[in-house]
Scaffold this motif. Structure first.
Motif, mmCIF file in Angstrom:
data_model
loop_
_atom_site.group_PDB
_atom_site.id
_atom_site.type_symbol
_atom_site.label_atom_id
_atom_site.label_comp_id
_atom_site.label_asym_id
_atom_site.label_seq_id
_atom_site.Cartn_x
_atom_site.Cartn_y
_atom_site.Cartn_z
ATOM 1 N N ILE A 1 0.834 -1.209 0.000
ATOM 2 C CA ILE A 1 0.000 0.000 0.000
ATOM 3 C C ILE A 1 0.866 1.256 0.000
ATOM 4 C CG2 ILE A 1 -1.666 1.299 1.376
ATOM 5 C CD1 ILE A 1 -2.870 -1.352 2.239
ATOM 6 N N SER A 2 2.054 1.184 0.626
ATOM 7 C CA SER A 2 2.928 2.356 0.674
ATOM 8 C C SER A 2 3.428 2.756 -0.713
ATOM 9 C CB SER A 2 4.112 2.078 1.601
ATOM 10 O OG SER A 2 4.896 0.997 1.114
ATOM 11 N N LEU A 3 3.356 1.850 -1.690
ATOM 12 C CA LEU A 3 3.738 2.218 -3.056
ATOM 13 C C LEU A 3 2.834 3.316 -3.611
ATOM 14 C CD1 LEU A 3 4.550 -1.192 -4.770
ATOM 15 C CD2 LEU A 3 6.138 0.689 -4.387
ATOM 16 N N SER A 4 1.586 3.279 -3.224
ATOM 17 C CA SER A 4 0.654 4.309 -3.708
ATOM 18 C C SER A 4 0.912 5.674 -3.079
ATOM 19 C CB SER A 4 -0.788 3.876 -3.430
ATOM 20 O OG SER A 4 -0.998 3.682 -2.041
ATOM 21 N N GLN A 5 1.741 5.713 -2.054
ATOM 22 C CA GLN A 5 2.043 6.982 -1.385
ATOM 23 C C GLN A 5 3.307 7.646 -1.918
ATOM 24 O OE1 GLN A 5 2.219 5.977 2.772
ATOM 25 N NE2 GLN A 5 0.035 5.442 2.884
ATOM 26 N N VAL A 6 3.966 7.046 -2.911
ATOM 27 C CA VAL A 6 5.136 7.663 -3.529
ATOM 28 C C VAL A 6 4.682 8.894 -4.318
ATOM 29 C CG1 VAL A 6 7.037 7.307 -5.145
ATOM 30 C CG2 VAL A 6 6.308 5.449 -3.638
ATOM 31 N N THR A 7 5.395 9.998 -4.199
ATOM 32 C CA THR A 7 4.989 11.251 -4.842
ATOM 33 C C THR A 7 5.163 11.156 -6.358
ATOM 34 O OG1 THR A 7 7.215 12.160 -4.591
ATOM 35 C CG2 THR A 7 5.643 12.550 -2.802
ATOM 36 N N PRO A 8 4.331 11.845 -7.107
ATOM 37 C CA PRO A 8 4.476 11.835 -8.576
ATOM 38 C C PRO A 8 5.837 12.354 -9.029
ATOM 39 C CG PRO A 8 2.333 12.690 -7.937
ATOM 40 C CD PRO A 8 3.116 12.566 -6.687
ATOM 41 N N LYS A 9 6.370 13.369 -8.346
ATOM 42 C CA LYS A 9 7.668 13.911 -8.723
ATOM 43 C C LYS A 9 8.754 12.861 -8.604
ATOM 44 C CE LYS A 9 10.918 17.624 -7.630
ATOM 45 N NZ LYS A 9 11.213 18.775 -6.748
ATOM 46 N N HIS A 10 8.694 12.057 -7.527
ATOM 47 C CA HIS A 10 9.692 11.009 -7.338
ATOM 48 C C HIS A 10 9.579 9.953 -8.434
ATOM 49 C CE1 HIS A 10 12.442 8.403 -5.182
ATOM 50 N NE2 HIS A 10 11.566 7.401 -5.284
ATOM 51 N N TRP A 11 8.350 9.565 -8.763
ATOM 52 C CA TRP A 11 8.159 8.585 -9.828
ATOM 53 C C TRP A 11 8.736 9.095 -11.147
ATOM 54 C CZ3 TRP A 11 7.498 3.766 -9.191
ATOM 55 C CH2 TRP A 11 6.658 3.216 -8.206
ATOM 56 N N GLU A 12 8.425 10.353 -11.507
ATOM 57 C CA GLU A 12 8.854 10.883 -12.801
ATOM 58 C C GLU A 12 10.366 11.044 -12.870
ATOM 59 O OE1 GLU A 12 6.719 14.379 -13.812
ATOM 60 O OE2 GLU A 12 4.746 13.443 -13.681
ATOM 61 N N GLU A 13 10.987 11.475 -11.768
ATOM 62 C CA GLU A 13 12.447 11.609 -11.768
ATOM 63 C C GLU A 13 13.126 10.259 -11.964
ATOM 64 O OE1 GLU A 13 13.458 13.499 -8.159
ATOM 65 O OE2 GLU A 13 12.831 15.510 -8.806
ATOM 66 N N ILE A 14 12.611 9.242 -11.244
ATOM 67 C CA ILE A 14 13.215 7.915 -11.378
ATOM 68 C C ILE A 14 12.989 7.357 -12.776
ATOM 69 C CG2 ILE A 14 13.128 5.543 -10.524
ATOM 70 C CD1 ILE A 14 12.332 6.630 -7.829
ATOM 71 N N LEU A 15 11.801 7.528 -13.304
ATOM 72 C CA LEU A 15 11.494 6.984 -14.623
ATOM 73 C C LEU A 15 12.302 7.690 -15.716
ATOM 74 C CD1 LEU A 15 7.621 6.630 -14.289
ATOM 75 C CD2 LEU A 15 9.259 4.764 -14.530
ATOM 76 N N MET B 1 10.658 14.440 -24.851
ATOM 77 C CA MET B 1 10.061 13.093 -24.994
ATOM 78 C C MET B 1 10.239 12.280 -23.712
ATOM 79 S SD MET B 1 10.943 9.681 -25.516
ATOM 80 C CE MET B 1 12.600 9.788 -26.090
ATOM 81 N N LEU B 2 11.377 12.369 -23.093
ATOM 82 C CA LEU B 2 11.616 11.647 -21.846
ATOM 83 C C LEU B 2 10.676 12.138 -20.747
ATOM 84 C CD1 LEU B 2 15.535 11.510 -21.798
ATOM 85 C CD2 LEU B 2 13.939 9.654 -22.335
ATOM 86 N N ALA B 3 10.463 13.432 -20.660
ATOM 87 C CA ALA B 3 9.593 13.978 -19.616
ATOM 88 C C ALA B 3 8.144 13.532 -19.830
ATOM 89 C CB ALA B 3 9.689 15.501 -19.603
ATOM 90 N N ILE B 4 7.670 13.609 -21.091
ATOM 91 C CA ILE B 4 6.292 13.195 -21.373
ATOM 92 C C ILE B 4 6.119 11.698 -21.149
ATOM 93 C CG2 ILE B 4 4.576 13.012 -23.195
ATOM 94 C CD1 ILE B 4 5.615 15.622 -24.344
ATOM 95 N N THR B 5 7.103 10.924 -21.574
ATOM 96 C CA THR B 5 7.025 9.474 -21.358
ATOM 97 C C THR B 5 7.017 9.136 -19.883
ATOM 98 O OG1 THR B 5 8.186 9.086 -23.446
ATOM 99 C CG2 THR B 5 8.119 7.275 -21.862
#
Length: 960
Positions: free
Chosen positions: A606-620, A886-890
Motif C-alpha cells: 500500500i505504501s507504493l501508492s504513497q510515492v509522490t508523482p515527482k519522485h516517480w517521474e524523476e526515477i522513470l 520526450m523523456l519527460a512526457i514518457t
C-alpha cells in the motif's frame, strides 16, 4: 428317539413354568446376549456376579420332577359314583369319559417317571462338558439376576400334592381293556407304560451305541445349538440396530431439542489426527492405540476392512498395488451410513453405488497425490471417517501390502519403504496389530508374519486373521493344516487371538450382504467347525470386529491416561524453554507468524501508492535515459552531426527518430517502468524498519516479492498508446523560452561529457598508463599498448592537420599511417589502425561538440529567427531538447499508468500469492524457520493434544 421326545416334553413343561413365572426381574440387555465378546480374553469376566456352575448340575435348578420318589407313592383310593345301566347310553358315555381322564393322568405320571429315568441314564453317559461352556450363552450364567428361581421352586407343587392327583393304576389297567376299541397298540398310553419297563429293547439298543457315535451326535447337537443362538443374536442385533438408527435420526432432526455431543471415537480420532501432524522434536512419543492392519499384498486386507466397515469403500485392482499410502479409517455409530474425509465437508452416502464409486475414486486420487515423483508409496496418511448404524467403534490404519519382489514400474526402494512405514506404525507398544494371512496360499510364502513377530515377539497385541478359508478348505489336502495355522503352530509369531474369515467369492461387484451370507453359509456347512478344528467364536468377520473393538477399547482405557501425563510433562518442558529463551515475545506459531507477516507485506504494498508523482517521474526519466542514451548518441546524433549541412542533419534525425519510435522506444519505456516498479517494491520490502524489524520474515518477504513479480504482467495496450505520445513529442521542435533552451544545452553537455569520459577511459585502456602513472605507480605498457600508443600519436597528427576530417579513414590514409609507423620500426595491422582511429576521432568529435555547445548558449535569439543571417546553427541543441521533452512526457505517462493501474494489479498479485502460501503448509515450513518458530509450533500442538486428551478422558469416565 421316543425317550428323547419324552425328555423334550418334560423340558418344555419346565421352560413354560419358568417363562410364565412371576420371578422375572427385568429385561435382558441386548449386549449381554453375545457369547463372543469376551472370548478373546478369559472365560470368567470380573463383572459376572454368578460363577458358572458345572454342566452336570445346571439342569436340576429348573425342575423339581427329579425329586419325585415315584416308586414309594401311596395312592389314595378313588371313589366312583353310581354304576350306570349298560343299556343307558348317556351314562355309558359319561363313564368312558371319566375313565379317559384317569388314563391321561396316568400317562402324565408315567411320562414324568420315564423322563426322570432317561435323564439319569443320559447323565451317566454324557462326557465332561466343561470345555463346551462357551456354547451356552451368557444369559444362562446370569439368569439369577433376572429370574427368581427360589420363588419358582416354591410355586411348583411338591411330591405329596402330585401323589394325591395320581390315579389308581389297577383301575387304569381295567379301563384300558374297555377302551381298546378307541386306541391302537401304538397309542401314547401304551408307549408310556412301555417306557416304565427298565428292560425294554430300546434301552438295550441304546446301550449298544458306541462312544464315538455318542460324541459325534453330541458335537452335532452342540453345533446346532450354537448356530441357533447365533441366529437369535443376529436377529436381536438387527432389531437393536434399527432402533438405534431411529433414535439417532430423531436426535439428528432435533426432536429432543438437545445438542448432540461429539462421539467418543470421533474425539479420539481427532487426537490421532493432531498427533499425525506433530513433529516429535522433543522425544515425545505417540503411544496411543490404533488397529494397524498389515499383510502381504493381495492377502485380503482391504476386503476385511470393508466387511468391518460394511461398505466397499477402497479402490480395487487385480494383482495391482492399490493401497499406496496409509489410510486411517475411524468407525463410529451414526443414523446414516456415510463417509467423509477429515479435510472435506462432502458426505458420501454408502448406500448408493454412485457415491461409493466417487469415494473410491477420491481415495485413489489422494493416494496418487501423496506419492511423490519417482516413488511408488507414500507415508502421508489419508484420514477417513465412516459412520453407520451398528458399526463397532474403533480406529484402523490400512497400510500398503508387504511385497517380496519389486516389479517393473515400481521405484527401486518400494520394498524398503513399505517395511519402514509398517514398522513405524507397529513399533507403537499400544498398537493392535491385525495380521492378515492369505489362507489359500502356502504358509511358507508369508512375509508379514516374520515382520509382525519381530515387532511383537510375545503376541500380546497381535490378532491373527486367516482369510479365504473357503479356498483353503477346498484346495488343502490336509484340513488339520488349517487348524495348525489358526493355532499358530506353523509360524514363529504368537498372537492374542486367531480368527478365520471368508471374504467373498472373488467378485469385486459382490455386495457386503452377499459376502456376509456366503460366509455364514460356508461356516455352517464347513467341516472345520463340525470336526472342532475351529471354534465358533473364531469364525466370521462379525466376530472378528467385535473382538478387535473390545481389544481396542481395553487398550485405550489402559493407556490414554498415561499418555496424557506424558504430554503434560512435555508441555511443562516446552513452556520453561520458551520463558528462558524468549521472555518478551508472544508464543506465535507458524500460522500466526504468517498472518503477521502477511499484514506487514500488504502495508508495504500500500505504501507504493504513497510515492509522490515527482519522485516517480524523476526515477522513470533518469532510468529511461540511461537505457536509451547509447542509442541516441551512437545511432542518431553522431551519424547526423557528421553531415555537412543543417538540412541533411534534420532529415537524418527525423528518419532515425521515426524508426526508433516505431520499433524500440515504447518497449524500452515499458521495460523501464516495470523495472522501476520492481525496484521500488523491493526497496519497501527489504529496507529495515528499525527496532520493529523482525528478520524472521525476510525469507518469506523475498519469496512473496519474487513470486508476485513473476506473476505480474504489464498491460499490453500500454505500448500502443505510448508510441503515439512519444511520436508526437519528438515531432515538436518549438522551444518556447530561454529556460528550456538552457536546460537542453545543459542536458546535451552532460550527455556529451559522459560519452567523452567513457571514450578517454577506452583510449587509456588501449594505450596504457601515461608517463605520470608510470612514474608514480611503477606501471609499464605492454607491447600491444605501445603499438596502440604509436598509432594514436600518428592519427592525432593527422587530425591536427585537418580538423574537419570526416569520420572514416580512406584507404590511402591507412596506408600512409602504416608506412609512417613502419619507418619507426612499428609493425601495425590495418584493423588496428581503424580501431584506434574510431576512438581518437570520437574523442576529437566530442570535444568539438562541447565547444560548439558552449557557443550555442547565446544562440536562442538566432533560433527564434530560424538562424537566418547567422553562421551559428544549433540544430543539435534542438535535437537534445526534443529527446529531453520526450523523456519527460514518457515519464509522466508511465507514472500515471503505474499509480492508476499497475500498483493496484501488483497489490492484487501479492494478495493472491499470500493466499496460495497460506494454503501450502510446506511453503510456510520452508520460509518460516528457526528455533523460535519450531518451539512455538511444538508448544501449540502439545497444548492442543493435551486439551483433546483431557476432554476424551472426561468423556470416557462419563461413559463408564
Amino acid at each position: 428317539m421316543w425317550r428323547l421326545r419324552r425328555a423334550a416334553v418334560a423340558c418344555e413343561v419346565c421352560q413354560s413354568l419358568v417363562k410364565h413365572s412371576s420371578g422375572i426381574q427385568g429385561n435382558l440387555p441386548l449386549q449381554k446376549l453375545h457369547l463372543v465378546s469376551r472370548s478373546i480374553y478369559h472365560s470368567h469376566h470380573t463383572t459376572l456376579k454368578l460363577q458358572r456352575p458345572q454342566f452336570r448340575t445346571s439342569f436340576q435348578q429348573f425342575s423339581s420332577l427329579t425329586n419325585l420318589p415315584l416308586r414309594k407313592l401311596k395312592l389314595s383310593p378313588i371313589k366312583y359314583g353310581y354304576q350306570p345301566h349298560r343299556n343307558f347310553w348317556p351314562a355309558r358315555v359319561a363313564a368312558r369319559l371319566l375313565k379317559l381322564r384317569y388314563l391321561i393322568l396316568g400317562s402324565a405320571v408315567g411320562g414324568g417317571y420315564t423322563a426322570k429315568k432317561t435323564f439319569d441314564q443320559w447323565k451317566d453317559m454324557l462326557p465332561d462338558l466343561n470345555d463346551y461352556k462357551w456354547i451356552v450363552p451368557d444369559i444362562v450364567w446370569e439368569i439369577d439376576e433376572y429370574i427368581d428361581l427360589e420363588k419358582i421352586r416354591k410355586a411348583l407343587p411338591n411330591s405329596e400334592d402330585l401323589a394325591k392327583l395320581a390315579p389308581d393304576f389297577d383301575k387304569i389297567a381295567e379301563s384300558l381293556s374297555l377302551l381298546k376299541d378307541f386306541f391302537t397298540t401304538g397309542s401314547p398310553g401304551e408307549t408310556a407304560f412301555r417306557a416304565t419297563d427298565p428292560g425294554s429293547e430300546s434301552d438295550k439298543r441304546y446301550k449298544k451305541v458306541s462312544d464315538k457315535e455318542k460324541i459325534d451326535q453330541l458335537q452335532e447337537e452342540l453345533l446346532h445349538t450354537q448356530l441357533k443362538y447365533q441366529r437369535i443374536l443376529e436377529r436381536l442385533e438387527k432389531e437393536n440396530k434399527e432402533l438405534r438408527k431411529l433414535v439417532l435420526q430423531k436426535d439428528d432432526k432435533g426432536i429432543h431439542h438437545r445438542k448432540l455431543k461429539k462421539s467418543l471415537i470421533d474425539m479420539y480420532s481427532e487426537v490421532l489426527d493432531v498427533l499425525s501432524d506433530y513433529d516429535a522434536s522433543y522425544n515425545t512419543q505417540d503411544h496411543l492405540p490404533r488397529v494397524v492392519v498389515v499383510g502381504d499384498q493381495s492377502a485380503g486386507k482391504t476386503s476385511v476392512l470393508e466387511m468391518i466397515a460394511q461398505a466397499r469403500i477402497f479402490p480395487r485392482g487385480s494383482g495391482e498395488m492399490m493401497t499406496r499410502s496409509p489410510v486411517k479409517v475411524t468407525l463410529s455409530e451414526g443414523p446414516h451410513h456415510v463417509a467423509l474425509f477429515k479435510d472435506s465437508s462432502r458426505e458420501f452416502d454408502l448406500t448408493k453405488e454412485e457415491d461409493l464409486a466417487a469415494l473410491r475414486h477420491e481415495i485413489e486420487l489422494r493416494m496418487r497425490k501423496n506419492v511423490k515423483e519417482g516413488c511408488t508409496v507414500s507415508s502421508e496418511t489419508i484420514s477417513l471417517n465412516v459412520k453407520g448404524p451398528g458399526l463397532q467403534r474403533m480406529v484402523l490404519v490400512d497400510l500398503p501390502g508387504v511385497i517380496n519382489t519389486v516389479t517393473s514400474g515400481m521405484a527401486p526402494d518400494t520394498k524398503e519403504t513399505i517395511f519402514s512405514i509398517s514398522k513405524a506404525y507397529m513399533q507403537n507398544p499400544n498398537a493392535i496389530i491385525l495380521c492378515i494371512q492369505d489362507g489359500s496360499v502356502d504358509a511358507e510364502r508369508s512375509i508379514v508374519t516374520d515382520l509382525v513377530s519381530q515387532m511383537d515377539p510375545h503376541g500380546r497385541r497381535t490378532i491373527f486373521v486367516l482369510t479365504k478359508v473357503d479356498l483353503a478348505e477346498k484346495n488343502v489336502t490336509s484340513p488339520s493344516r488349517i487348524q495348525q495355522i489358526i493355532e499358530g503352530k506353523l509360524f514363529p509369531m504368537k498372537a492374542l487371538g486367531y480368527f478365520a474369515v471368508v471374504t467373498g467369492k472373488g467378485n469385486s461387484s459382490e455386495s457386503i450382504e452377499a459376502i456376509r451370507d456366503y460366509e455364514e453359509e460356508f461356516f455352517q456347512n464347513s467341516k472345520l467347525l463340525k470336526t472342532s478344528m475351529l471354534k465358533a467364536h473364531q469364525v466370521t468377520t462379525r466376530n472378528l470386529s467385535l473382538a478387535v473393538s473390545d481389544c481396542f477399547w481395553k487398550m485405550v482405557r489402559e493407556s490414554v491416561e498415561q499418555q496424557a501425563d506424558s504430554f503434560k510433562a512435555t508441555r511443562f518442558n516446552l513452556e520453561t524453554e520458551w520463558k528462558n529463551n524468549y521472555p518478551r515475545l508472544r508464543e506465535l506459531d507458524r500460522n500466526e507468524l504468517f498472518e503477521k507477516a502477511k499484514n506487514e507485506i500488504l502495508d508495504e504494498v500500500i505504501s507504493l501508492s504513497q510515492v509522490t508523482p515527482k519522485h516517480w517521474e524523476e526515477i522513470l526519466q533518469q532510468s529511461l535515459w540511461e537505457r536509451v542514451s547509447t542509442h541516441v548518441i551512437e545511432n542518431i546524433y553522431l551519424p547526423a552531426a557528421q553531415t555537412m549541412n543543417s538540412g541533411t542533419f534534420n532529415t537524418t534525425v527525423d528518419i532515425k527518430l521515426k524508426q526508433w519510435t516505431d520499433k524500440q522506444l515504447p518497449n524500452k519505456a515499458v521495460e523501464v517502468a516495470w523495472e522501476t516498479l520492481q525496484e521500488e517494491f523491493s526497496r519497501f520490502m527489504t529496507e529495515p524498519k528499525g527496532k520493529e524489524h523482525d528478520d524472521i520474515f525476510d525469507k518469506l518477504k523475498e519469496a512473496v516479492k519474487e513470486e508476485s513479480i513473476k506473476r505480474h504482467k504489464w498491460n499490453d495496450f500500454a505500448e500502443d498508446s505510448l508510441r503515439v505520445i512519444q511520436h508526437n513529442a519528438l515531432e515538436d521542435r518549438s522551444i518556447s523560452d530561454k529556460q528550456q533552451w538552457d536546460a537542453a544545452i545543459y542536458f546535451m553537455e552532460e550527455a556529451l561529457q559522459a560519452r567523452l569520459k567513457d571514450t578517454e577511459n577506452a583510449i587509456e585502456n588501449m594505450v596504457g598508463p601515461d608517463w605520470k602513472k608510470r612514474w608514480l605507480y611503477w606501471k609499464n605498457r605492454t607491447q600491444e599498448q605501445c603499438v596502440h600508443n604509436e598509432t594514436k600519436n600518428e592519427l592525432e597528427k593527422m587530425l591536427k592537420c585537418n580538423e574537419e576530417h570526416p569520420a572514416y579513414l580512406a584507404s590511402d590514409e591507412i596506408t600512409t599511417v602504416r608506412k609512417n609507423l613502419e619507418s619507426r620500426g612499428v609493425d601495425v595491422d590495418p584493423s588496428l589502425i581503424k580501431d584506434t582511429w574510431h576512438q581518437v576521432y570520437r574523442r576529437h568529435f566530442l570535444k568539438t561538440a562541447l565547444n560548439h555547445c558552449n557557443l550555442c548558449r547565446r544562440g536562442f535569439y538566432y533560433y527564434q529567427r530560424h538562424f537566418v543571417d547567422s553562421e551559428l546553427e544549433c540544430n543539435d541543441v534542438v535535437l537534445f531538447w526534443r529527446i529531453q521533452r520526450m523523456l519527460a512526457i514518457t515519464a509522466n505517462t508511465l507514472r500515471q499508468q503505474l499509480t492508476n493501474t499497475e500498483v493496484r494489479r501488483l497489490e492484487k498479485n501479492v494478495k493472491e500469492v499470500l493466499e496460495d502460501f497460506a494454503e501450502d503448509s510446506e511453503k510456510k515450513v520452508k520460509l518460516l524457520t528457526g528455533k523460535r518458530v519450531q518451539l512455538a509450533e511444538d508448544l501449540k500442538k502439545v497444548r492442543e493434544i493435551q486439551e483433546k486428551l483431557d476432554a476424551f478422558i472426561e468423556a470416557l469416565h462419563q461413559e463408564k
